[in-house]
Each structure stands twice: as structure tokens, then as C-alpha cells.
Design an enzyme around this catalytic site. Structure first.
Site, short mmCIF file in Angstrom:
data_model
loop_
_atom_site.label_atom_id
_atom_site.label_comp_id
_atom_site.label_asym_id
_atom_site.label_seq_id
_atom_site.Cartn_x
_atom_site.Cartn_y
_atom_site.Cartn_z
N ARG A 87 0.46 4.71 14.93
CA ARG A 87 1.58 5.61 15.12
C ARG A 87 1.19 6.63 16.18
NH1 ARG A 87 1.80 9.22 11.70
NH2 ARG A 87 0.22 8.68 10.15
N GLY A 237 3.35 -1.27 14.18
CA GLY A 237 3.51 -0.54 12.92
C GLY A 237 4.66 0.44 12.84
N HIS A 265 6.96 10.18 0.62
CA HIS A 265 5.82 9.35 1.01
C HIS A 265 4.95 9.13 -0.23
CE1 HIS A 265 2.09 8.87 3.83
NE2 HIS A 265 2.65 7.71 3.57
N ALA A 288 -3.72 6.81 4.45
CA ALA A 288 -5.07 6.23 4.29
C ALA A 288 -5.94 7.05 3.32
CB ALA A 288 -5.75 6.12 5.66
N ASN A 405 -7.41 1.23 11.95
CA ASN A 405 -6.02 1.25 11.49
C ASN A 405 -5.43 -0.17 11.46
OD1 ASN A 405 -3.70 2.63 10.60
ND2 ASN A 405 -2.76 2.38 12.61
N SER A 406 -6.30 -1.18 11.37
CA SER A 406 -5.79 -2.56 11.32
C SER A 406 -5.08 -2.79 9.99
CB SER A 406 -6.93 -3.55 11.49
OG SER A 406 -7.94 -3.31 10.53
N ASN A 539 -10.28 5.64 -12.03
CA ASN A 539 -9.24 6.67 -11.95
C ASN A 539 -8.23 6.56 -13.09
OD1 ASN A 539 -10.41 7.83 -9.70
ND2 ASN A 539 -9.22 6.57 -8.27
O1 O2Y Z 1 2.26 2.65 11.51
C1 O2Y Z 1 1.03 2.65 11.64
O2 O2Y Z 1 0.43 2.66 12.72
C2 O2Y Z 1 0.24 2.73 10.40
S1 O2Y Z 1 0.70 4.14 9.57
C3 O2Y Z 1 1.19 3.63 8.02
C4 O2Y Z 1 1.48 2.30 7.74
C5 O2Y Z 1 1.83 1.95 6.44
C6 O2Y Z 1 1.89 2.92 5.47
N1 O2Y Z 1 1.63 4.21 5.75
C7 O2Y Z 1 1.26 4.58 6.99
C8 O2Y Z 1 0.98 6.02 7.18
O3 O2Y Z 1 0.48 6.42 8.22
O4 O2Y Z 1 1.26 6.76 6.20
MN MN Z 2 2.08 5.88 4.47
#
Ligand code: O2Y
Ligand code: MN
Length: 629
Positions: A87, A237, A265, A288, A405-406, A539
């Protein structure tokens, strides 16, 4: 129905698949208008079938963008242009007439960390310099999709136009793509998602890994009032699968504010205790920070069962009975690959053994996926691989197998513990909301907030050590209010006010049962820098304490200035190596005095006059409690 304007706009544009004139008239106008603007070589109306996906996959394999992972059934891998891997927050914008519809009144000279505003006139200029003719030589796919089960009372419809077949394949996994969407549409509005990789043909630049993109010209712009998203230049993504962050959070939070529900979220999980009683919990952790791992938790304590409803996004609404209900608007998982293993998330591993797409992971010569964290699971640790950069690589070589971030893109239905009600149109009843993040210092394993307002304040002060999903790097503690910092769809102060307002029971309705709000921290370190808590499947022991609190057990909690923490012995530690309980749950005075000053500074500089009085009151009261320690 044939409409002259539509016909004129379409001109002789070939319809490569589907019957354009069977589309609802408002959709015909939308498609024709955008086709006239972006001038693709043809229009392909998607039906979301497996047959369609197989045809597109064959084409991408032939072109070399996708390759089959021959160790599995119908799993594929692709590598992006290394410049298109995450992103891009700095190029993600909210376009509203008034700046403060998007950003709060921050202090003089303070850049807002939530919301990134672009004035409409600038957006017009940016649009005009990118989109006209941008699809030349490419196919414009028309993707009818539903966020949430098609036709459900909490579901919303989107139509994505895209020139990326990779995006079509991923949208089919991540959302519900089907001609049934046309029927469900009726007179309701829909979210218009326009996406282009931004590389019209003939292409005059070198395309890396057969991954067309235009990194230098990336823009992801949202027009919330118009329910429109424009994305250019990235195929990756959250920038291109517009149903996820752009629609289901940024646009949907605007719709939710207008219609009286919540777009968050959050993961959604069902937890059944040894007595067989199930409760549903949602949790908001920054990107993450382990939402997928918690949503698919494999409990280490016998008798407990966790089932997954969703791992990233929750849409929630109070029902007529006053209970809060949540759906997972998505249809798949787009999870972080590195760190996912049979040790950390066995159920995720089982979710992508087929029909899944892996992006920027490594591939072994035996046709298996590989990423950091799988070293102990790979059959032959000396096996030769191709890493995410397309280079020959072996475990132990310099560099990484997979990009941090893969991602895996997998159908939610393939998760062995997907909840039977995960597609219930009305959602599942929510009893607790958990905030959390990576807090190496000072924050107890778990605490229960004092009230809905105190819980909102705690969520607004959420902080976490940064990770790979965003573009920030290095270890620093960053604010990520409600875990929504990168996805805030409108003025954060108004968003907090919306949470406050939702707890108020409307005239003549059943009293609203607001969920209890908790905060967890799996990541506290001891003085030697080692994790104090084993985490992962253990957890469940913390969830067990939370559920006993929900069941009215108020004997095992100690009141502290920030909330109720568990008393020693109230968390089942059976089978665990010795844990330093005090270090794990302590609320150190000096740490929290510092924190009180820091969050005051944060809220005053970042939210300012937009901060609701009730939250300012919670800030003042908490500071007083800490000061009196
Ligand atoms: O879109 C991306 O580059 C990965 S970011 C993402 C993807 C799936 C779920 N959550 C996220 C996040 O950044 O919260
Ligand atoms: Mn997310």
C-alpha cells in the site's frame, strides 16, 4: 434497453464477453462513460465463474505473469515489479470539498496522520493527466461484486473496472463476484471502483516480471460523497483490490456514518468454552500485528474451540434486539505470508493448499511456496529456490526469500475452522471488542476498560511498534487509532463521535447492549528483551479470562488507573513455563505518567477541537487516576 448516449459513448467498442445491454441502465452509463474516457480495446463483463478464472489464469501463465506451483492443486505464484509491493499511503487520498470533512483541525504546522486530503480541483487535474486513454490496447474488465453475502441486509455492492486480470482473479477470491449482483443491485446505489495499471499500449518502458504498473504515477483517490474510488499505477494489494481497504473501510466508514453502522479494521472470531458456550469477539490490531493468527487461533488449552468469521474487516450494526451484529464483508484472506507456518497459524496454512495465489513469495524447484518462517517445515532445506526478486536463492543465502509484505490470497471457505455462520446475512452477535498492538514496554497482557467511552478513548490511543505492511520501516512506536490510521475515511473526531452516538438507544428501540472493550498486548518484553508471553495458541488463556469477565465473574480483576487487569492465578497458566506475572501485567506509574502526557499531546495536536468532549473527559480522568498512583 438501448440508450443513444450510451451507444454513442461506446461507439464500436467490442464487448468481448457478456451482454452489455442486459446490464442495468445506470451500469451501462457508468461503463460506457469510463470506456469512452479510458478507451480500452474491448469490454469484458465478468461472471466470476471458475471457468472464467481458468481462462484468465491460462492467459497469464502463457504471458509469464503467473506460474503454477506444481506441488499443489491449482495454486499459482506471481512476482510483482519490485517497485509495486505494498500500500502506498503517501499517494492515497480522500477527496472532499471541505478539508475538515477528511482531516481534523490539527495544531498549527502539524501534519494529520489520519486522512490525506486532496482538494477536488487538484483531483480533477490529477485525473485528467492520467486516465484519458490509459487502457489503450488493454481489456477493461467489468467486475460486479458484493461485499458481504449477495443481497444481505448488511451487504453493499461495488463494480470495479480494471485492466488487470491479476486483480480480476484476486477480486474473485476476496469478494463475491457473480451476475447475481446485477439482480441484487435494484435501485440501491453501488460503489464505483475505477482501476488501471496506468500503462497504455504500446508500452514504451521495460515491464518487470510481466507486471505492468506505473509506480511514479500512482494515485489512489477516494470521493466518499460520490461513492467513487480511482486507482492508477499500482497492481498490488490494497491499492488495486478496491473492495478491501478502499471500499470496505474508507468509503464504507462514510456510508456507515450516514446509515448508522460501523466499518472497522477488525477480525471476527467465535470462541466456544469447554462448557460448549460460544461467544463472538472482534479485535482491532494494526496491520501485520497478528489479526489473522488470532482469528484462526488453535487453542493450547483442551476443551476450547475457535472458529473464524473474518481476519481483517468487520461491518457491524446494532439489531432490533439491541445486540451488535458483525459480518465479514470479504470472501477470502489476503494475509501476510512471512511468519505464517504450522506453528504460528496451522489453519491459515490449511486454507491455501489449493485455489490460491501467492504474491512475492519464493518458489522452490519442487514447485512449493516458501517464505521466512517455513525453514523448519520445508522438506529439503537445501532445495534451490527462486526468491521474490526472481533470483536463484537457498536458505542461508543473503537477502530474503519473500518480500516482508508478500501475501497469500485464499478463499475463506477453505479455512478448516471457518465458522458455519460466517456468511450469515445478519451477522454474528458481538460481546467484546478488543484493541491491541505491539507494545514492548509498560502495557499489561490484557485489561478491561471501565466503560464504552473509556474503551473508545483506549482505542483512540492505540499505539504499536511499526511493521512491514505499510511503508514505514524500523522499530518505533506509532499511533494507530482504532487500528484505522491508514484507512480513516473521514474526520477522526467525527468518527469518534459516531462511536459515541451509536451506543445511544434510539427512541422506541430495545436498549442497546454495547460490548465490553478490552486491550491486549502479546508482545511485552522482559528486561533481557525476551517475550514475556508465549502468544499464539496460548492467547486462548487471555480470551478465557475475557469470557469469564463477560459471564459476570468479577472476582479475578484488579482495578488500575487504565482498567481492570487479571489477578495472579486468574489466567490459566497450566502447562506453561514459568512466567514473570508482575512484569507481564504490571502498570508502571512512571511509564503511564509519561504515556498520559504523550497521549494528551497526541490528541490535542492531532484531533484538537474535533475531539468529542466525552473523550477529552476520559483523557482528563485517566490522567488524574495515574497521577494519584
Ligand atoms: O495492501 C497491501 O499492500 C497489504 S496491506 C493489507 C492487506 C490485507 C489486510 N490488511 C492489510 C493492512 O495493511 O492492514
Ligand atoms: Mn488489515
Amino acid at each position: 434497453v438501448v440508450n443513444e448516449v450510451v451507444t454513442k459513448r461506446l461507439g464500436h467498442m467490442p464487448i468481448l464477453k457478456g451482454d452489455f445491454h442486459l446490464l442495468p441502465m445506470k451500469v451501462q452509463r457508468f461503463v460506457a462513460e469510463k470506456a469512452e474516457l479510458m478507451r480500452p480495446r474491448g469490454i469484458y463483463i465478468c461472471d466470476g465463474t471458475q471457468h472464467e478464472a481458468d481462462e484468465i489464469i491460462d492467459k497469464l501463465v502463457e504471458r509469464g505473469m503467473l506460474s503454477p506451483l506444481k506441488a499443489y492443486e491449482n495454486n499459482f505464484i506471481c512476482r510483482t515489479d519490485p517497485k509495486d509491493v505494498a500500500r502506498v499511503e503517501s499517494k492515497t487520498w480522500m477527496v472532499t470539498p471541505n478539508k475538515h470533512q477528511t482531516v481534523t483541525h490539527t495544531a498549527e504546522g502539524v501534519e494529520p496522520i489520519m486522512g490525506h486530503w486532496m482538494p477536488p480541483e487538484s483531483f480533477g487535474t490529477e485525473l485528467d493527466s492520467r486516465f484519458p486513454g490509459c487502457m489503450a490496447g488493454r481489456i477493461m474488465y467489468v467486475v460486479p461484486f458484493s461485499m458481504g453475502p449477495i443481497g444481505g441486509p448488511l451487504s453493499k455492492i461495488g463494480i470495479q473496472l480494471t485492466d488487470s486480470n491479476y486483480v480480476v482473479l484476486c477480486m474473485r477470491i476476496m469478494t463475491r463476484v457473480s451476475p447475481a449482483v446485477w439482480d441484487a443491485l435494484g435501485d440501491q446505489d453501488y460503489v464505483r471502483c475505477i482501476h488501471s495499471v496506468g500503462l497504455p499500449r504500446p508500452v514504451r518502458v521495460k515491464v518487470v516480471n510481466h507486471w505492468p504498473c506505473n509506480p511514479e504515477r500512482v494515485i489512489i483517490a477516494h470521493r466518499p460523497a460520490e461513492r467513487e474510488i480511482w486507482s492508477f499505477g499500482s497492481g498490488y494489494g490494497g491499492n488495486s483490490l478496491l473492495g478491501k481497504k478502499c471500499f470496505a473501510l474508507r468509503i464504507a466508514s462514510n456510508i456507515a456514518r450516514d446509515e448508522g453502522w460501523m466499518a472497522e479494521h477488525m477480525l471476527i472470531m467465535g470462541v466456544t468454552n469447554p462448557e460448549g458456550h460460544e461467544r463472538f469477539i472482534v479485535a482491532a490490531f494494526p496491520s501485520a500485528c497478528g489479526k489473522t493468527n488470532l482469528a484462526m487461533l488453535e487453542p493450547t488449552v483442551p476443551g476450547w474451540k475457535v472458529r473464524c468469521v473474518g481476519d481483517d474487516i468487520a461491518w457491524m450494526k446494532f439489531g432490533e434486539d439491541g445486540q451488535l451484529y458483525a459480518i465479514n464483508p470479504e470472501n477470502g484472506f489476503f494475509g501476510v505470508a512471512p511468519g505464517t507456518s504450522h506453528k504460528t497459524n496451522p489453519m491459515a496454512m490449511e486454507s491455501f493448499q489449493k485455489n490460491s495465489i501467492f504474491t512475492n513469495v519464493a518458489e522452490t524447484v519442487d514447485g512449493e511456496y516458501f517464505w521466512e518462517g517455513l525453514e523448519k517445515e520445508i522438506k529439503d532445506p537445501t532445495v534451490e529456490m527462486i526468491n521474490w526478486l526472481g533470483e536463484k536463492w537457498r536458505i542461508g543465502d543473503p537477502g530474503k526469500a519473500a518480500h516482508p509484505n508478500s501475501r497469500f490470497t485464499a478463499p475463506a471457505s477453505q479455512c478448516p475452522i471457518i465458522h458455519p455462520d460466517w456468511e450469515s446475512p445478519h451477522g454474528v452477535p458481538i460481546d467484546a471488542i478488543i484493541f491491541g498492538g505491539r507494545r514492548p514496554d509498560g502495557v499489561p497482557l490484557v485489561f478491561e476498560t471501565f466503560s464504552w467511552l473509556h474503551g473508545i478513548f483506549t482505542g483512540a490511543c492505540l499505539k504499536s511498534e511499526t511493521t512491514a505492511a505499510a511503508e514505514f520501516t524500523g522499530k518505533s512506536i506509532m499511533h494507530d487509532p482504532m487500528a484505522m490510521r491508514p484507512f480513516m475515511g473521514y474526520n477522526f473526531g467525527q468518527y469518534l463521535q459516531h462511536w459515541i452516538d451509536l451506543s445511544k438507544t434510539p427512541e422506541g428501540h430495545a436498549p442497546r447492549k454495547v460490548p465490553k472493550i478490552y486491550h491486549v498486548n502479546w508482545f511485552r518484553l522482559n528486561k533481557e528483551g525476551k517475550f514475556l508471553w508465549p502468544g499464539y495458541g496460548d492467547n486462548i488463556r487471555v480470551i478465557d479470562w475475557i469470557i469469564r469477565r463477560l459471564d459476570g465473574d468479577d472476582s479475578h480483576a484488579l482495578k488500575t488507573p487504565i482498567g481492570y487487569v487479571p489477578t495472579q492465578g486468574s489466567i490459566n497458566m497450566e502447562g506453561l513455563p514459568p512466567v514473570n506475572w508482575d512484569e507481564l501485567v504490571s502498570v508502571p506509574k512512571e511509564y503511564w505518567q509519561e504515556d498520559a502526557k504523550e497521549v494528551r499531546k497526541f490528541l490535542e495536536s492531532q484531533v484538537g477541537i474535533d475531539l468529542p468532549a466525552e473523550i477529552r473527559h476520559e483523557l482528563d480522568e485517566q490522567e488524574k487516576r495515574i497521577g494519584a498512583m
